[in-house]
Design a protein around this motif. Sequence first.
Motif, mmCIF file in Angstrom:
data_model
loop_
_atom_site.group_PDB
_atom_site.id
_atom_site.type_symbol
_atom_site.label_atom_id
_atom_site.label_comp_id
_atom_site.label_asym_id
_atom_site.label_seq_id
_atom_site.Cartn_x
_atom_site.Cartn_y
_atom_site.Cartn_z
ATOM 1 N N SER A 1 0.484 -1.045 0.100
ATOM 2 C CA SER A 1 0.110 -0.015 0.160
ATOM 3 C C SER A 1 1.013 1.158 0.069
ATOM 4 O O SER A 1 0.735 2.257 -0.903
ATOM 5 C CB SER A 1 -0.542 0.287 1.245
ATOM 6 N N ARG A 2 2.163 1.283 0.868
ATOM 7 C CA ARG A 2 2.590 2.353 0.814
ATOM 8 C C ARG A 2 3.364 2.620 -0.609
ATOM 9 O O ARG A 2 3.463 3.892 -0.674
ATOM 10 C CB ARG A 2 4.371 2.709 1.527
ATOM 11 N N TYR A 3 3.846 1.690 -0.546
ATOM 12 C CA TYR A 3 4.533 1.493 -2.267
ATOM 13 C C TYR A 3 3.885 2.717 -3.296
ATOM 14 O O TYR A 3 4.022 3.440 -4.415
ATOM 15 C CB TYR A 3 5.040 0.385 -2.813
ATOM 16 N N LEU A 4 2.536 1.723 -3.302
ATOM 17 C CA LEU A 4 1.512 1.989 -4.693
ATOM 18 C C LEU A 4 0.483 3.773 -4.052
ATOM 19 O O LEU A 4 0.016 3.866 -5.056
ATOM 20 C CB LEU A 4 0.856 1.065 -4.626
ATOM 21 N N ARG A 5 1.073 4.077 -3.153
ATOM 22 C CA ARG A 5 0.721 5.226 -2.397
ATOM 23 C C ARG A 5 1.757 6.329 -3.246
ATOM 24 O O ARG A 5 1.429 7.411 -3.274
ATOM 25 C CB ARG A 5 0.967 5.743 -1.133
ATOM 26 N N ASP A 6 3.102 6.207 -3.301
ATOM 27 C CA ASP A 6 3.902 7.388 -4.140
ATOM 28 C C ASP A 6 3.840 7.269 -5.279
ATOM 29 O O ASP A 6 3.482 6.659 -6.497
ATOM 30 C CB ASP A 6 5.226 6.224 -4.100
ATOM 31 N N GLU A 7 2.864 8.004 -6.027
ATOM 32 C CA GLU A 7 3.047 8.776 -7.062
ATOM 33 C C GLU A 7 3.857 8.653 -8.331
ATOM 34 O O GLU A 7 4.037 8.582 -8.791
ATOM 35 C CB GLU A 7 2.931 10.605 -6.956
ATOM 36 N N ALA A 8 5.152 8.468 -8.191
ATOM 37 C CA ALA A 8 6.469 8.715 -8.608
ATOM 38 C C ALA A 8 6.557 7.121 -8.990
ATOM 39 O O ALA A 8 7.094 7.057 -9.720
ATOM 40 C CB ALA A 8 7.831 8.716 -7.999
ATOM 41 N N GLN A 9 6.307 5.971 -8.139
ATOM 42 C CA GLN A 9 6.168 4.506 -8.625
ATOM 43 C C GLN A 9 5.397 4.649 -9.716
ATOM 44 O O GLN A 9 5.184 3.345 -10.284
ATOM 45 C CB GLN A 9 5.734 3.927 -6.862
ATOM 46 N N ILE A 10 3.919 5.136 -8.761
ATOM 47 C CA ILE A 10 2.694 4.342 -10.195
ATOM 48 C C ILE A 10 3.684 5.100 -11.303
ATOM 49 O O ILE A 10 2.845 4.191 -11.735
ATOM 50 C CB ILE A 10 1.463 5.524 -9.788
ATOM 51 N N ALA A 11 3.959 6.216 -12.119
ATOM 52 C CA ALA A 11 4.519 6.315 -12.911
ATOM 53 C C ALA A 11 5.312 5.649 -13.889
ATOM 54 O O ALA A 11 5.425 5.371 -14.809
ATOM 55 C CB ALA A 11 5.004 8.682 -12.670
ATOM 56 N N ALA B 1 6.225 1.071 -17.896
ATOM 57 C CA ALA B 1 6.654 -1.001 -17.865
ATOM 58 C C ALA B 1 5.794 -1.054 -19.261
ATOM 59 O O ALA B 1 4.858 -1.082 -19.026
ATOM 60 C CB ALA B 1 6.485 -1.280 -16.511
ATOM 61 N N ARG B 2 7.123 -0.855 -19.650
ATOM 62 C CA ARG B 2 6.590 -1.731 -21.094
ATOM 63 C C ARG B 2 6.499 -3.206 -21.448
ATOM 64 O O ARG B 2 6.313 -3.734 -21.803
ATOM 65 C CB ARG B 2 6.590 -0.514 -22.159
ATOM 66 N N SER B 3 7.630 -3.796 -20.322
ATOM 67 C CA SER B 3 7.387 -5.538 -20.585
ATOM 68 C C SER B 3 7.575 -6.142 -18.796
ATOM 69 O O SER B 3 7.333 -5.030 -18.182
ATOM 70 C CB SER B 3 8.549 -5.379 -21.294
ATOM 71 N N ASP B 4 7.299 -6.975 -19.095
ATOM 72 C CA ASP B 4 6.910 -8.032 -17.589
ATOM 73 C C ASP B 4 8.477 -8.066 -17.471
ATOM 74 O O ASP B 4 8.652 -7.859 -15.908
ATOM 75 C CB ASP B 4 6.478 -9.305 -18.180
ATOM 76 N N ALA B 5 9.551 -7.988 -18.404
ATOM 77 C CA ALA B 5 10.706 -7.748 -17.059
ATOM 78 C C ALA B 5 11.110 -6.478 -16.922
ATOM 79 O O ALA B 5 11.510 -6.106 -15.660
ATOM 80 C CB ALA B 5 12.194 -7.339 -18.623
ATOM 81 N N ALA B 6 10.545 -5.594 -17.587
ATOM 82 C CA ALA B 6 10.872 -3.241 -17.014
ATOM 83 C C ALA B 6 10.642 -4.144 -15.549
ATOM 84 O O ALA B 6 10.343 -3.518 -14.721
ATOM 85 C CB ALA B 6 10.265 -2.808 -17.962
ATOM 86 N N LEU B 7 8.942 -4.114 -15.838
ATOM 87 C CA LEU B 7 8.251 -4.396 -14.838
ATOM 88 C C LEU B 7 8.375 -5.826 -12.971
ATOM 89 O O LEU B 7 9.058 -4.472 -12.103
ATOM 90 C CB LEU B 7 6.734 -5.011 -15.105
ATOM 91 N N HIS B 8 9.123 -6.382 -13.883
ATOM 92 C CA HIS B 8 10.210 -7.143 -12.688
ATOM 93 C C HIS B 8 11.265 -6.309 -12.113
ATOM 94 O O HIS B 8 11.408 -6.563 -10.920
ATOM 95 C CB HIS B 8 10.886 -9.047 -13.154
ATOM 96 N N ALA B 9 12.235 -5.650 -13.099
ATOM 97 C CA ALA B 9 12.949 -4.813 -12.285
ATOM 98 C C ALA B 9 12.446 -3.959 -11.753
ATOM 99 O O ALA B 9 13.341 -3.443 -10.621
ATOM 100 C CB ALA B 9 13.514 -4.572 -13.473
ATOM 101 N N MET B 10 11.579 -3.129 -11.830
ATOM 102 C CA MET B 10 11.334 -1.893 -10.938
ATOM 103 C C MET B 10 11.211 -2.598 -9.750
ATOM 104 O O MET B 10 11.518 -2.289 -8.592
ATOM 105 C CB MET B 10 10.015 -1.399 -11.578
ATOM 106 N N LEU B 11 10.022 -3.783 -9.010
ATOM 107 C CA LEU B 11 9.714 -4.400 -8.229
ATOM 108 C C LEU B 11 10.561 -5.183 -7.259
ATOM 109 O O LEU B 11 10.729 -4.845 -6.115
ATOM 110 C CB LEU B 11 8.575 -5.156 -8.563
#
Length: 155
Positions: A121-131, A136-146
């Motif tokens: 919840s804290r992570y997903l309240r951060d506007e910069a993280q959400i942006a 993320a245009r790929s599963d790999a990019a999304l995983h790298a962020m997470l």
Amino acid sequence: MTHFDDIVSSSALATGLSVNGKKHLFLKIADIAGEAYGLDPARVNEALTERERLGSTGFGGGVAIPHAKMEGLDRMRGIVVLLDPPVAFDAIDEAPVDIVFALLSPTDSGAEHLKTLARVSRYLRDEAQIARLRGARSDAALHAMLAGNEARDAA
């Protein structure tokens, strides 16, 4: 910096997922959980649907954190999907949802379940993280962020 590589497998992600509603979304999440973690998709879907009946897990800003406790899990498991287009989710602000971080917990995970839910919840309240997640245009990019190693991967 929050990292989720302890609970989200690189195979438990989907970007650009198109679904036609919450029910279809939960079926997709259940399929992903089945593939990534060897869980029974029918049980995952049932657990998420059952929890959602208590009240929407959409908490505004286009984000939802569906979660459930399940028998047979040895630890917390996460599934993250980016929806395109967003879907109606009965969220608190009535905005459609495009970022979904599903969380499955062992039935006896009381405090850990709540702590992890708070962390997500804290992570997903951060506007910069959400942006960044929305970008993320790929599963790999999304995983790298997470996993918290997007800077290293971008080099």
